[in-house]
Every structure is written in C-alpha cells, then in structure tokens.
Design an enzyme around this catalytic site. Structure first.
Site, short mmCIF file in Angstrom:
data_model
loop_
_atom_site.label_atom_id
_atom_site.label_comp_id
_atom_site.label_asym_id
_atom_site.label_seq_id
_atom_site.Cartn_x
_atom_site.Cartn_y
_atom_site.Cartn_z
N GLY A 13 58.49 38.56 1.51
CA GLY A 13 58.56 37.11 1.62
C GLY A 13 57.27 36.67 1.73
O GLY A 13 56.23 36.68 1.34
N GLY A 14 57.24 35.27 2.34
CA GLY A 14 56.14 34.35 2.61
C GLY A 14 55.09 35.09 3.33
O GLY A 14 53.81 34.62 3.11
N GLY A 39 27.55 34.42 -24.63
CA GLY A 39 27.88 33.55 -23.53
C GLY A 39 28.15 34.61 -22.32
O GLY A 39 28.04 34.10 -21.15
N ALA A 40 28.30 35.94 -22.66
CA ALA A 40 28.34 36.92 -21.27
C ALA A 40 27.09 37.05 -20.76
O ALA A 40 27.11 37.27 -19.36
CB ALA A 40 28.89 38.12 -21.90
#
Length: 334
Positions: free
Chosen positions: A1-2, A227-228
């Site tokens: 759960g949370g 760009g890398a």
C-alpha cells in the site's frame, strides 16, 4: 500500500532476499486486472533490481544486506580526505587494443579507485549501460558515473539518463565529488526511446550536472559523440575539468557516420562493392580535418590530454583544487 513510498523517499534502498515492495498486492491486482502474479514477481528483487529501478542494491542474504548498508553509511557519513599524490597504474591496459571492441568498464573503475577499499555499485542490473558507483579515491569518497560499452555499446537512453541523474543529485546533496568516465557513441536511437520520453528523462541528467556544485571531473577514454557527450558532464555544463586520453575522439558524430551525411551524393554513385573502401578513405580524411582531441582542446571542450599512466594523480589534484561545496537541495527520487 501507501507504505511502499516510505523506502522510495529514502536516499538508498537495500532489498534483502525476502523483501517485497508494491503499492497493490497480488490479490488486488488479480481482482482488478485479472492478472495472476505472486509477491516475488510483483515486487521482489528481480523486478525492482532489474526492471523498475526502485531498489539500489539487491542482497542475496540478510547478512549481505547489512554489510551493504554499513558500507554505504560509511562512504556517505565518513567521507575522509583525499591525498594529493596517488600511486599510478597503467590504466590503458584495462581497455582492449582495438577502439572498436566493446568492453566492461568495471575493471577500469576498479583500477582508478583505491585498491582493496570500500566500493558499492548502485543499480547494477537496472540500465547497465551506465555504471553508478560509490568508492574511495585517494582515501576520500567519490561518486563514479561511467558509460559501459559492454551494454548497448555504452549509448545513453532514457533509463540510464534517469539513473545517472538520480545518482548525481544524491552525490551533490551529500557533498560527494564526482568522476565521470566517458566513452559514449551517442543516444540510443529508435521510436521506442522517443515514446519512452528520452527528451524529458534525458534532460534530468543535464539538469543534475549543471546544477551540481561538488567538484566534478570528466575523463574521456575513447570517444564522446553528439548530445550524449554534452550530457556526460561536459565543459558546457560547468565541469570542473575535462581530461582526455591520447587518441580520444570528441565530435558531433563518428567519422564514418559524418561522411555518410556529408558525402551522401558521392557515395550514392559508387558501386556497392567499392562503397565500404570509399567510406573508409573519406572517413580518414575527415578525421584529419576535424583534428581529434587536439582540436577539442583548441575550441575549449577539453582542458588537457592525460597519459593513462599518470591519470589518477591528475584526477585527484583537479578535485582537490576545486571548492569543496555541497548542494543545498534535497534528494528527490527522480
């Protein structure tokens, strides 16, 4: 759960062999989606260590988990001081002779870090094309980010960019200097990558490096393309210093790829059986014109050429000469 968000908000998650993390359990999953799954496959070591990236360290035993926690706590809590002069080794011997051969970057990282010292890799199985490791260098804790050519040729992709960005942010928030080892042919191309958000997720790495205030030194071993290269702690992102080994290539793209664009009309007229030879000839000419690492120094994207036999001391001095700052921010789980 949370409660699953509890560990997710911590700096490092170590998962033991019986550990399980999930927001909705197997019964809920089956009742809502009809999928049958057990707890291990839903939220155990394999899915979170290899697929989701939720877990930083997967331990095979509880004792190993405790040892990993001790190592991480010691590396982050007792960072130590760095020596100005370090014993040298011939790091070039840890790379294959052919620049076209893939290799595992882990031996190179081990060769740079202190021998027989504390080392802890984070996320070893998730996005293995980039390696993120905490270790001792000259007696001090540093964070290492390294492309791994053995996986995907060392390309950056959406997952590896996100993995590295989280590591850079963590090191900056703890005041841990960064060493970035670059051997990257570019970003991994493909429709899947674009749909997976490589632009959005890749931007996290650029943001993390550009905002980091800890000393961060880059070493280009073989190649840094496109760009890398920019994303891997380049000069334009404010790197403390950028070193390169002799023969390293820094360019928008590799020579063969470049001439296929620049000379596509010439190559289109060449017979198929002669095209490869012509490509190699044009690529050799292009490499002479582009100037290699010497040209990179001339235009200011590389600071200095280092011999592999004197690399460790030069890296240490670059880190020591930079201000020992610490990022004034939290450690968001990117």
């Amino acid at each position: 759960g949370g409660g699953a968000y509890g560990p997710a908000l911590t700096d490092v998650i170590v998962l033991g062999p019986e550990g399980r993390i999930f927001v909705t359990g197997p019964d809920v999953v089956k009742s809502v989606t009809g999928e049958s799954v057990d707890m291990a496959r839903l939220g155990g070591p394999e899915p979170h260590g290899r697929r989701s990236g939720v877990v930083h360290v997967v331990a095979e035993t509880d004792d190993q988990a405790y040892e990993s926690i001790k190592t991480i706590a010691d590396l982050l809590g007792a960072q130590g001081s760095m020596a100005a002069k370090l014993p040298e080794v011939n790091l070039a011997g840890l790379l294959p002779e052919s620049s076209k051969r893939a290799y595992d970057v882990h031996p190179l990282i081990e060769g740079i870090l202190d021998a027989n010292s504390q080392v802890q890799e984070l996320h070893p199985k998730w996005a293995p094309n980039i390696v993120t490791t905490l270790g001792r260098f000259g007696g001090r804790t540093i964070g290492v980010v390294a492309n791994n050519p053995l996986r995907l040729g060392g390309c950056l992709d959406s997952s590896s960019a996100e993995k590295a960005a989280r590591f850079v942010r963590m090191c900056d928030s703890f005041g841990v200097p960064l060493l970035v080892i670059v051997d990257v042919p570019g970003y991994l191309p493909g429709v899947g990558q674009e749909w997976d958000g490589v632009v959005r997720r890749g931007a996290k790495l650029l943001h993390a490096f550009s905002e980091a205030v800890v000393p961060r030194v880059t070493l280009i071993t073989r190649k840094a393309y496109g760009g890398a290269y920019i994303a891997m702690n380049s000069r334009s992102l404010g790197a403390t210093k950028v070193f390169a080994w002799p023969g390293a290539e820094v360019a928008v793209m590799g020579a063969v790829a470049a001439i296929r664009v620049l000379h596509r009309r010439i190559l289109a007229d060449i017979p198929d059986d002669q095209r490869v030879a012509m490509e190699l000839e044009l690529a050799a000419e292009h490499e002479k014109i582009s100037g290699g690492v010497a040209r990179a120094i001339e235009i200011g994207v590389v600071d200095e050429i280092l011999e592999p036999t004197v690399t460790r001391t030069a890296l240490a001095q670059a880190i020591l000469q930079a201000p020992a700052n610490r990022g004034l921010h939290g450690n968001i789980p990117l």
